[in-house]
Design a protein around this motif. Sequence first.
Motif: not given
Length: 91
Positions: A24-26, A31-34, A81-82
């Motif tokens: 997810v591009h923040i 980025y947040l990477v899961f 917030t995510l």
Amino acid sequence: MCEVYLDGISTNIHIHGQVLEKAVHIYGNCYLVFTTDGVIFEESLNIYLIEVGKGVLDKLWIGRPYDTDTFTGYKIVDEQTLIFFIFVIGG
């Protein structure tokens, strides 16, 4: 370990995980990477905050021995917030 690529170009950032669940591009280059490890009966979730050009800024590991966790998605609530969802099967 795996290497993070952005638009087919190496970022020279290495993180743990075998399966990319979501990126997810923040903001900016962040980025947040899961990722998960691809272990059927003992899965866990790795979450990384990365910045292209700087590397891993923060990381989180969620899991318990002998439990199977399933990443089921995320929801962006607002600019700050995510929420992510993980379904845990086990004791």
